[in-house]
Each structure stands twice: as structure tokens, then as C-alpha cells.
Motif scaffolding. Structure first.
Motif, PDB file in Angstrom:
ATOM      1  N   HIS A   1     -24.527  -3.350  34.860  1.00 59.87           N
ATOM      2  CA  HIS A   1     -24.857  -2.028  35.402  1.00 59.87           C
ATOM      3  C   HIS A   1     -25.326  -2.116  36.853  1.00 59.87           C
ATOM      4  O   HIS A   1     -24.837  -1.420  37.723  1.00 59.87           O
ATOM      5  N   CYS A   2     -26.356  -2.986  37.078  1.00 54.65           N
ATOM      6  CA  CYS A   2     -27.068  -2.933  38.363  1.00 54.65           C
ATOM      7  C   CYS A   2     -27.039  -4.241  39.138  1.00 54.65           C
ATOM      8  O   CYS A   2     -27.451  -4.282  40.297  1.00 54.65           O
TER       9      CYS A   2
ATOM     10  N   CYS B   1     -33.136  -1.516  32.392  1.00 58.69           N
ATOM     11  CA  CYS B   1     -32.201  -1.375  33.515  1.00 58.69           C
ATOM     12  C   CYS B   1     -32.397  -0.012  34.201  1.00 58.69           C
ATOM     13  O   CYS B   1     -32.527   1.020  33.548  1.00 58.69           O
TER      14      CYS B   1
END
Ligand code: ZN
Length: 286
Positions: A150-151, A163
Motif C-alpha cells: 500500500h504505502c 497502514c
């Protein structure tokens, strides 16, 4: 059963933990073993002197096992009594001594028994943090980086819940809201609901109070016990386990989508290579 020549023992088999432990010992043993079946409870029909040596030894070992079981029950150690396991959990901060005493083991056991097999496997791995996140994928040689899909931050099992990527936080809020509704529908006491939601807030954001460096599920179980929830508490345990599992599913969907940080990096590197070749022009082409 432990001596049967079966290629794969299933966790759903009877006495899986005991049989697999014996099989492991046999595989490491330098002694050649010749198994022999002995009927149990023969002392109900035979005198000791009428039994064979094998039957007498079986009776003796059975008596020791019953005695040990009574001792564990008396010391409240019947569930997961393995001292090596407890030591390992303590060393890795999976379960602190305080959490061990506070956890509603019976409730968790009830919840675990009626979970689907996939969820059982997932929570068992999540419990110790050894699951398919970036940290362990690097250790297992499956990935070169432990970046969150995701990040891009370092990803372990706790990061999946913490997250800060927009899609992950949206999913978290959606799941927590669904849990809140679930508790309302079951007329959960307001103070219990408030405490659980506060704890979930602390799980998601470690800067908030109520979070310790142990598995969120352990914390939840601990609170769960202290609050002495209703007889449907095992269902609440299942809801909490499912919440973590859904976050994991959401993380996996990012892993396999174009939104994956690692995939974006690979695309960027490939595009740069194409552009540099394009900039060289056609002069050197045959
Ligand atoms: Zn992340």
C-alpha cells in the motif's frame, strides 16, 4: 497412529499436536522403532500378572499421563502447557505474563473451534507474527524488499492494521464501523463497546493509549476477559479475529493490483529504460 506411514498429517486429525510431536521425535531418533498395538484399559478385565509386559507398560504409562493431566488441571495449565512454547512467546513478546493470566483462553478456544479452517490457520500465524507480510517474505527469499504494497513502509503483521494508506484506513474504518453495528445489534453493554472501540483505536494508532508491543489479538482477548462479556463472548472473539483477517485480505488485494508500490517501482524502472533507449535514437540500429 504416530507410527503410521502417512505422508501428511492434517491439523484436523485427532490429537494432531501430540502425534506430530511424537513423529518429530521418531524422525530425529537414532533408534529403530518397531511399533506394536496394545489394547487399553485391560486392567478392567485382567489382573496385572495376566497381562503381557507390553500391556503392563501401557497401563503404567497411562497412569502417569492421567496423573500429569490432573497436575496440569490443578495448576490451570491444561491449555498450551508446553513450557518451551510459553518461553518462546515471552521472549518474542507474543504473550506477556500479564496477558497470559488475563486472556480468556476458554472463550478463545470456543471461538477457534467453530472458525473455518482458513481463518484458524491465519490467526495461528498472525498470533506469532509469522505470516506472509513483507518481513517474512524477505526472510523466506520470496521478495527483495519488506515494503508494504500500500504505502512502501516496512511491513510486518502489525503494519497491516496500522497502514496509513488511504485505501487501508478506509477499509479499517469500514470494518470497525461494521463491528460497532454488530455490537449494537447484540445489545452489547455501552462500556464494553466503548472499551473495545478504544482498544481498536490504539491497535490502529500506536500513539494512542492502551497499546502495548504485543499482538493486537492478544490485547483484545485480554480486554475481553477483563470485561467479562456475555455468554456470546466467543462470537465477539470471532468478529475481532475476522476484522484482522479482512484487513489482511485487503492488503493482499493491493499486493496483486496495479496500486502495488513494488509494481509501481518496477513500472518506473522499465519506463526509464525504454526512454533512455529511445533517446539514443536510431543511429546505432543495424
Ligand atoms: Zn502500509
Amino acid at each position: 497412529m504416530a507410527f503410521e506411514d502417512r505422508p501428511l498429517l492434517s491439523p484436523t486429525d485427532m490429537q494432531f499436536d501430540l502425534v506430530s510431536a511424537i513423529q518429530e521425535d521418531i524422525s530425529r531418533s537414532l533408534v529403530s522403532w518397531s511399533p506394536q498395538h496394545v489394547y487399553g484399559h485391560l486392567d478392567k478385565t485382567l489382573l496385572l500378572e495376566e497381562m503381557t509386559w507390553w500391556e503392563q507398560k501401557n497401563l503404567e504409562v497411562n497412569g502417569l499421563a492421567v496423573e500429569f493431566c490432573r497436575e496440569l488441571k490443578a495448576n490451570h495449565q491444561l491449555i498450551a502447557p508446553n513450557p518451551c512454547l510459553w518461553g518462546r512467546w515471552r521472549e518474542k513478546q507474543v504473550v506477556s505474563p500479564e496477558a497470559k493470566a488475563a486472556i480468556a483462553w476458554d472463550t478463545l478456544g470456543r471461538a477457534m473451534r467453530s472458525l473455518p479452517t482458513g481463518l484458524k490457520s491465519w490467526i495461528t500465524k498472525h498470533w506469532v507474527g509469522m505470516c506472509g507480510t513483507g518481513k517474512f517474505k524477505v526472510l523466506w527469499g520470496l521478495e527483495k524488499t519488506a515494503a508494504c504494497p500500500h504505502c512502501g513502509s516496512f511491513e510486518d503483521h502489525l503494519h497491516v492494521l496500522q497502514c496509513c494508506a488511504v485505501s487501508a484506513t478506509q477499509e479499517w474504518e469500514r470494518r470497525v464501523s461494521a463491528l460497532s453495528t454488530w455490537m449494537d445489534m447484540r445489545l452489547t453493554d455501552h462500556s464494553i463497546k466503548k472499551a473495545i472501540l478504544m482498544l481498536l483505536g490504539g491497535v490502529c494508532d500506536p500513539t494512542l493509549p492502551s497499546t502495548q508491543a504485543i499482538s493486537p489479538v492478544v490485547q483484545l482477548a485480554s480486554w475481553h476477559n477483563r470485561l467479562s462479556v456475555t455468554k456470546a463472548s466467543w462470537k465477539l472473539s470471532q468478529e475481532l479475529i475476522a476484522l484482522g483477517f479482512y484487513m489482511r485480505e485487503q492488503r493482499n488485494s493491493a499486493q496483486h493490483s496495479d496500486d502495488n508500490v513494488q509494481l509501481r517501482e518496477r513500472h518506473r524502472t522499465a519506463n526509464e529504460g525504454i526512454h533512455s533507449q529511445f533517446d539514443m535514437g536510431p543511429d546505432d540500429l543495424p
